[in-house]
Write an enzyme that holds these catalytic residues in place. Sequence first.
Site, PDB file in Angstrom:
ATOM      1  N   ASP A  69      -5.549  50.366  31.377  1.00 44.32           N
ATOM      2  CA  ASP A  69      -5.112  51.773  31.408  1.00 44.32           C
ATOM      3  C   ASP A  69      -5.722  52.563  30.253  1.00 44.32           C
ATOM      4  O   ASP A  69      -6.278  53.651  30.453  1.00 44.32           O
ATOM      5  CB  ASP A  69      -3.579  51.863  31.312  1.00 44.32           C
ATOM      6  CG  ASP A  69      -2.897  51.515  32.625  1.00 44.32           C
ATOM      7  OD1 ASP A  69      -3.496  51.731  33.697  1.00 44.32           O
ATOM      8  OD2 ASP A  69      -1.745  51.034  32.577  1.00 44.32           O
ATOM      9  N   THR A 127      11.897  61.594  21.670  1.00 42.98           N
ATOM     10  CA  THR A 127      12.749  60.754  20.831  1.00 42.98           C
ATOM     11  C   THR A 127      11.897  60.297  19.646  1.00 42.98           C
ATOM     12  O   THR A 127      11.029  59.422  19.794  1.00 42.98           O
ATOM     13  CB  THR A 127      13.237  59.528  21.631  1.00 42.98           C
ATOM     14  OG1 THR A 127      13.777  59.987  22.871  1.00 42.98           O
ATOM     15  CG2 THR A 127      14.264  58.738  20.860  1.00 42.98           C
ATOM     16  N   PRO A 128      12.089  60.891  18.460  1.00 41.10           N
ATOM     17  CA  PRO A 128      11.142  60.666  17.358  1.00 41.10           C
ATOM     18  C   PRO A 128      11.018  59.205  16.930  1.00 41.10           C
ATOM     19  O   PRO A 128       9.940  58.773  16.513  1.00 41.10           O
ATOM     20  CB  PRO A 128      11.722  61.512  16.213  1.00 41.10           C
ATOM     21  CG  PRO A 128      12.575  62.542  16.883  1.00 41.10           C
ATOM     22  CD  PRO A 128      13.112  61.902  18.123  1.00 41.10           C
ATOM     23  N   LYS A 152       5.102  46.058  34.362  1.00 39.43           N
ATOM     24  CA  LYS A 152       3.978  45.910  33.424  1.00 39.43           C
ATOM     25  C   LYS A 152       4.339  45.093  32.184  1.00 39.43           C
ATOM     26  O   LYS A 152       3.479  44.458  31.595  1.00 39.43           O
ATOM     27  CB  LYS A 152       3.450  47.281  32.989  1.00 39.43           C
ATOM     28  CG  LYS A 152       2.661  47.994  34.069  1.00 39.43           C
ATOM     29  CD  LYS A 152       2.043  49.270  33.526  1.00 39.43           C
ATOM     30  CE  LYS A 152       1.287  50.004  34.618  1.00 39.43           C
ATOM     31  NZ  LYS A 152       0.559  51.174  34.121  1.00 39.43           N
ATOM     32  N   SER A 155      -4.371  52.657  44.696  1.00 43.67           N
ATOM     33  CA  SER A 155      -5.275  51.534  44.411  1.00 43.67           C
ATOM     34  C   SER A 155      -5.772  50.836  45.668  1.00 43.67           C
ATOM     35  O   SER A 155      -6.974  50.536  45.763  1.00 43.67           O
ATOM     36  CB  SER A 155      -4.597  50.533  43.474  1.00 43.67           C
ATOM     37  OG  SER A 155      -4.352  51.139  42.231  1.00 43.67           O
TER      38      SER A 155
HETATM   39  P1  ATR Z   1       5.627  55.155  30.914  1.00 43.53           P
HETATM   40  O1  ATR Z   1       5.573  53.668  30.883  1.00 43.53           O
HETATM   41  O2  ATR Z   1       5.129  55.741  32.196  1.00 43.53           O
HETATM   42  O3  ATR Z   1       4.998  55.775  29.714  1.00 43.53           O
HETATM   43  P2  ATR Z   1       8.234  55.465  29.771  1.00 43.53           P
HETATM   44  O4  ATR Z   1       7.946  54.292  28.872  1.00 43.53           O
HETATM   45  O5  ATR Z   1       9.553  55.595  30.435  1.00 43.53           O
HETATM   46  O6  ATR Z   1       7.173  55.551  30.929  1.00 43.53           O
HETATM   47  O7  ATR Z   1       7.934  56.789  28.907  1.00 43.53           O
HETATM   48  C1  ATR Z   1       8.144  58.087  29.410  1.00 43.53           C
HETATM   49  C2  ATR Z   1       7.704  59.087  28.343  1.00 43.53           C
HETATM   50  O8  ATR Z   1       7.953  60.417  28.814  1.00 43.53           O
HETATM   51  C3  ATR Z   1       8.464  58.967  27.032  1.00 43.53           C
HETATM   52  O9  ATR Z   1       7.606  59.341  25.975  1.00 43.53           O
HETATM   53  C4  ATR Z   1       9.587  59.991  27.235  1.00 43.53           C
HETATM   54  O10 ATR Z   1      10.170  60.450  26.040  1.00 43.53           O
HETATM   55  P3  ATR Z   1      11.463  59.682  25.395  1.00 43.53           P
HETATM   56  O11 ATR Z   1      10.910  58.483  24.685  1.00 43.53           O
HETATM   57  O12 ATR Z   1      12.066  60.688  24.502  1.00 43.53           O
HETATM   58  O13 ATR Z   1      12.350  59.322  26.585  1.00 43.53           O
HETATM   59  C5  ATR Z   1       8.793  61.095  27.876  1.00 43.53           C
HETATM   60  N1  ATR Z   1       9.611  62.079  28.577  1.00 43.53           N
HETATM   61  C6  ATR Z   1      10.268  61.931  29.746  1.00 43.53           C
HETATM   62  N2  ATR Z   1      10.883  63.078  30.111  1.00 43.53           N
HETATM   63  C7  ATR Z   1      10.576  64.006  29.134  1.00 43.53           C
HETATM   64  C8  ATR Z   1      10.892  65.379  28.911  1.00 43.53           C
HETATM   65  N3  ATR Z   1      11.641  66.081  29.788  1.00 43.53           N
HETATM   66  N4  ATR Z   1      10.388  65.980  27.808  1.00 43.53           N
HETATM   67  C9  ATR Z   1       9.622  65.314  26.930  1.00 43.53           C
HETATM   68  N5  ATR Z   1       9.297  64.003  27.067  1.00 43.53           N
HETATM   69  C10 ATR Z   1       9.761  63.353  28.158  1.00 43.53           C
END
Ligand code: ATR
Length: 291
Positions: A102, A153-154, A66, A17
């Site tokens: 965003d 994570t569903p 954020k 940025s």
């Molecule tokens: P951000 O604010 O950048 O979105 P976050 O809130 O930590 O960061 O979210 C990260 C995302 O990447 C989530 O959807 C996470 O899935 P989980 O909710 O199950 O943690 C996803 N994520 C991270 N590593 C992953 C992996 N190896 N496979 C699939 N999803 C992943």
Amino acid sequence: MTQCVGIIGHPVGHSLSPVFQGAAFTHLGLDVSYEEWDTPGEELPHRVAALREPGVLGANVTIPHKEAVIPLLDELSQGARQSGAVNTIVHRDGRLGGHNTDGPGFVAALRKEARFEPRARRLLLLGAGGAARGIAFALAEEDVERLHIWNRTPARAASLAGDLAADGCPARALEARAASLSLEGYDCVVNCTSVGLNATELDEPPWNVQTASPGTLIADIVYTPAETPLLRSARALGLPVLPGLPMLVYQGALGFELWTGREAPVDVMFRAAREELARREAARPSGGAGR
Ligand code: ATR
């Protein structure tokens, strides 16, 4: 008097940025400096309070602040309220407004870079974290035909889909293991997870891109590396792709317009961002990681 804007995060040294915002201010001859405000959590209230001083136009906010910044602000835009995250703060006469550019930045990238009009289209979001929330609520404004959410994570996907549906958006959560998730039947699939952020993390995306219908746009919000394993696989299959850099630049352009009231020189911002990325890549061939 020189005015200023800055980026609040921890760390902030990797951020693009300052480079492309600085180029935009210079291009328009505005006497504004864009500063790096590295802010550990305990210093956040003090840093945000300092934005109320004369001459400060506002700030960008990045990881990990954020969400934490919200209670420190006076008002929130609808997008910031819905997504629960603020990436742009605007200072006016001692009051601080929180915005989220965003999601709208992603939608602008879809339209302007990928020439993809989201209205009446079927989209699949991979991920349900902060980034996915911002994008989902921006897409919900666009009258999409269908917005499906998948997350590792569903429960998080279900929660986001529930919030969107309560807002009148045709959203639904999908449950599946990554490898057995079908990408068929969508016009656009957007990776909002952090998969691909570390170039070394995975050689192959965990989703089976071969299941995507012909012509499906595959978008990734990661901008370093420029081509994530997901985009590489999609391109090899002949699918159109949208990398993360345009979203980064358009979210910045929207912030620039909120701070200055001037139209952002988007081409100048793109050029500065691309030159800086190329410079970093040359200095460190393994690249960094960014989104
Ligand atoms: P951000 O604010 O950048 O979105 P976050 O809130 O930590 O960061 O979210 C990260 C995302 O990447 C989530 O959807 C996470 O899935 P989980 O909710 O199950 O943690 C996803 N994520 C991270 N590593 C992953 C992996 N190896 N496979 C699939 N999803 C992943």
